[in-house]
Design an enzyme around this catalytic site. Sequence first.
Site, PDB file in Angstrom:
ATOM      1  N   ASP A   1      26.976 -18.066 -19.709  1.00  0.00           N
ATOM      2  CA  ASP A   1      28.355 -17.584 -19.868  1.00  0.00           C
ATOM      3  C   ASP A   1      28.897 -18.104 -21.202  1.00  0.00           C
ATOM      4  O   ASP A   1      28.683 -19.266 -21.566  1.00  0.00           O
ATOM      5  CB  ASP A   1      29.220 -18.090 -18.707  1.00  0.00           C
ATOM      6  CG  ASP A   1      30.552 -17.360 -18.634  1.00  0.00           C
ATOM      7  OD1 ASP A   1      30.769 -16.598 -17.683  1.00  0.00           O
ATOM      8  OD2 ASP A   1      31.393 -17.556 -19.554  1.00  0.00           O
ATOM      9  N   ILE A   2      29.581 -17.254 -21.923  1.00  0.00           N
ATOM     10  CA  ILE A   2      30.075 -17.615 -23.260  1.00  0.00           C
ATOM     11  C   ILE A   2      31.187 -18.667 -23.197  1.00  0.00           C
ATOM     12  O   ILE A   2      31.396 -19.413 -24.164  1.00  0.00           O
ATOM     13  CB  ILE A   2      30.525 -16.341 -24.014  1.00  0.00           C
ATOM     14  CG1 ILE A   2      30.499 -16.554 -25.516  1.00  0.00           C
ATOM     15  CG2 ILE A   2      31.879 -15.851 -23.539  1.00  0.00           C
ATOM     16  CD1 ILE A   2      30.637 -15.264 -26.317  1.00  0.00           C
TER      17      ILE A   2
ATOM     18  N   ASN B   1      33.295 -12.894  -8.426  1.00  0.00           N
ATOM     19  CA  ASN B   1      34.710 -12.563  -8.511  1.00  0.00           C
ATOM     20  C   ASN B   1      34.826 -11.059  -8.248  1.00  0.00           C
ATOM     21  O   ASN B   1      34.064 -10.269  -8.814  1.00  0.00           O
ATOM     22  CB  ASN B   1      35.271 -12.917  -9.888  1.00  0.00           C
ATOM     23  CG  ASN B   1      35.295 -14.418 -10.123  1.00  0.00           C
ATOM     24  OD1 ASN B   1      35.523 -15.189  -9.194  1.00  0.00           O
ATOM     25  ND2 ASN B   1      35.041 -14.843 -11.343  1.00  0.00           N
TER      26      ASN B   1
ATOM     27  N   GLU C   1      37.003 -10.105 -14.520  1.00  0.00           N
ATOM     28  CA  GLU C   1      37.405  -9.601 -15.840  1.00  0.00           C
ATOM     29  C   GLU C   1      36.450  -8.540 -16.362  1.00  0.00           C
ATOM     30  O   GLU C   1      36.866  -7.645 -17.098  1.00  0.00           O
ATOM     31  CB  GLU C   1      37.476 -10.756 -16.844  1.00  0.00           C
ATOM     32  CG  GLU C   1      38.662 -11.680 -16.573  1.00  0.00           C
ATOM     33  CD  GLU C   1      38.634 -12.918 -17.446  1.00  0.00           C
ATOM     34  OE1 GLU C   1      37.759 -13.022 -18.333  1.00  0.00           O
ATOM     35  OE2 GLU C   1      39.485 -13.788 -17.216  1.00  0.00           O
ATOM     36  N   VAL C   2      35.187  -8.671 -16.021  1.00  0.00           N
ATOM     37  CA  VAL C   2      34.197  -7.701 -16.506  1.00  0.00           C
ATOM     38  C   VAL C   2      33.759  -6.826 -15.328  1.00  0.00           C
ATOM     39  O   VAL C   2      33.231  -7.333 -14.329  1.00  0.00           O
ATOM     40  CB  VAL C   2      32.979  -8.415 -17.139  1.00  0.00           C
ATOM     41  CG1 VAL C   2      31.945  -7.390 -17.576  1.00  0.00           C
ATOM     42  CG2 VAL C   2      33.413  -9.279 -18.313  1.00  0.00           C
TER      43      VAL C   2
ATOM     44  N   HIS D   1      28.252  -8.910 -11.391  1.00  0.00           N
ATOM     45  CA  HIS D   1      27.625 -10.126 -11.905  1.00  0.00           C
ATOM     46  C   HIS D   1      27.861 -11.284 -10.956  1.00  0.00           C
ATOM     47  O   HIS D   1      28.878 -11.354 -10.273  1.00  0.00           O
ATOM     48  CB  HIS D   1      28.147 -10.473 -13.302  1.00  0.00           C
ATOM     49  CG  HIS D   1      29.631 -10.624 -13.396  1.00  0.00           C
ATOM     50  ND1 HIS D   1      30.479  -9.551 -13.505  1.00  0.00           N
ATOM     51  CD2 HIS D   1      30.418 -11.726 -13.384  1.00  0.00           C
ATOM     52  CE1 HIS D   1      31.738  -9.989 -13.571  1.00  0.00           C
ATOM     53  NE2 HIS D   1      31.726 -11.308 -13.486  1.00  0.00           N
TER      54      HIS D   1
ATOM     55  N   HIS E   1      27.946 -15.503 -10.809  1.00  0.00           N
ATOM     56  CA  HIS E   1      28.033 -16.755 -11.567  1.00  0.00           C
ATOM     57  C   HIS E   1      27.213 -17.835 -10.860  1.00  0.00           C
ATOM     58  O   HIS E   1      27.365 -18.029  -9.650  1.00  0.00           O
ATOM     59  CB  HIS E   1      29.479 -17.259 -11.625  1.00  0.00           C
ATOM     60  CG  HIS E   1      30.446 -16.383 -12.359  1.00  0.00           C
ATOM     61  ND1 HIS E   1      30.856 -16.641 -13.641  1.00  0.00           N
ATOM     62  CD2 HIS E   1      31.095 -15.252 -11.984  1.00  0.00           C
ATOM     63  CE1 HIS E   1      31.738 -15.719 -14.018  1.00  0.00           C
ATOM     64  NE2 HIS E   1      31.899 -14.860 -13.035  1.00  0.00           N
TER      65      HIS E   1
HETATM   66  P1  AMP Z   1      34.462 -12.498 -14.318  1.00  0.00           P
HETATM   67  O1  AMP Z   1      35.765 -13.180 -14.543  1.00  0.00           O
HETATM   68  O2  AMP Z   1      33.850 -12.827 -12.983  1.00  0.00           O
HETATM   69  O3  AMP Z   1      34.536 -11.013 -14.577  1.00  0.00           O
HETATM   70  O4  AMP Z   1      33.465 -13.140 -15.354  1.00  0.00           O
HETATM   71  C1  AMP Z   1      33.165 -12.588 -16.578  1.00  0.00           C
HETATM   72  C2  AMP Z   1      32.513 -13.692 -17.371  1.00  0.00           C
HETATM   73  O5  AMP Z   1      31.876 -13.118 -18.495  1.00  0.00           O
HETATM   74  C3  AMP Z   1      33.500 -14.732 -17.910  1.00  0.00           C
HETATM   75  O6  AMP Z   1      33.177 -16.018 -17.354  1.00  0.00           O
HETATM   76  C4  AMP Z   1      33.276 -14.686 -19.426  1.00  0.00           C
HETATM   77  O7  AMP Z   1      33.317 -15.968 -20.027  1.00  0.00           O
HETATM   78  C5  AMP Z   1      31.902 -14.058 -19.537  1.00  0.00           C
HETATM   79  N1  AMP Z   1      31.627 -13.333 -20.764  1.00  0.00           N
HETATM   80  C6  AMP Z   1      32.405 -12.426 -21.381  1.00  0.00           C
HETATM   81  N2  AMP Z   1      31.813 -11.968 -22.496  1.00  0.00           N
HETATM   82  C7  AMP Z   1      30.614 -12.596 -22.594  1.00  0.00           C
HETATM   83  C8  AMP Z   1      29.539 -12.554 -23.529  1.00  0.00           C
HETATM   84  N3  AMP Z   1      29.565 -11.766 -24.605  1.00  0.00           N
HETATM   85  N4  AMP Z   1      28.465 -13.352 -23.302  1.00  0.00           N
HETATM   86  C9  AMP Z   1      28.433 -14.150 -22.228  1.00  0.00           C
HETATM   87  N5  AMP Z   1      29.408 -14.226 -21.301  1.00  0.00           N
HETATM   88  C10 AMP Z   1      30.491 -13.470 -21.486  1.00  0.00           C
END
Ligand code: AMP
Length: 116
Positions: free
Chosen positions: A32-33, A90, A98-99, A103, A105
């Site tokens: 995770d970034i 999530n 957010e994405v 996915h 974690h």
């Molecule tokens: P969520 O809040 O469950 O949707 O998690 C999305 C996760 O993606 C967050 O923890 C972000 O830090 C991570 N994220 C977003 N962009 C990137 C990226 N380019 N590379 C790695 N992780 C990312």
Amino acid sequence: MRNQDCIFCRLASGQLPMTKIYEDDELLAFPDIHPKAPTHILIIPKDHVVTSIAAMSEANQRLLGQMLWRAKLLAEGQGIAEAGYRLVFNVRRHGGQEVDHLHLHLLGGRRLGPMA
Ligand code: AMP
Ligand code: ZN
């Protein structure tokens, strides 16, 4: 199916840089970034199969099992399995998602606090 507007699809297709931790025909794992723990890995299907758990159908059950099984093996590989770790999906807005690309974690490497 890959979605040009989806950040995880862009990572999976190599359009955005990413350090691969694991890859097979269906899954990809990468750090995770913005890590919330010393080990914070995201496990995703390479294809934009569904946006979240809430959008899954019964036909996606096998994929979910593969993601969870991979998380277990990655935790062992990362050396955090014995001390313990947390697996988080999530789901949509109230879940803090957010994405919008399914996915999982994998968090560990320190004692995690209580969940929000
Ligand atoms: P969520 O809040 O469950 O949707 O998690 C999305 C996760 O993606 C967050 O923890 C972000 O830090 C991570 N994220 C977003 N962009 C990137 C990226 N380019 N590379 C790695 N992780 C990312
Ligand atoms: Zn996607």
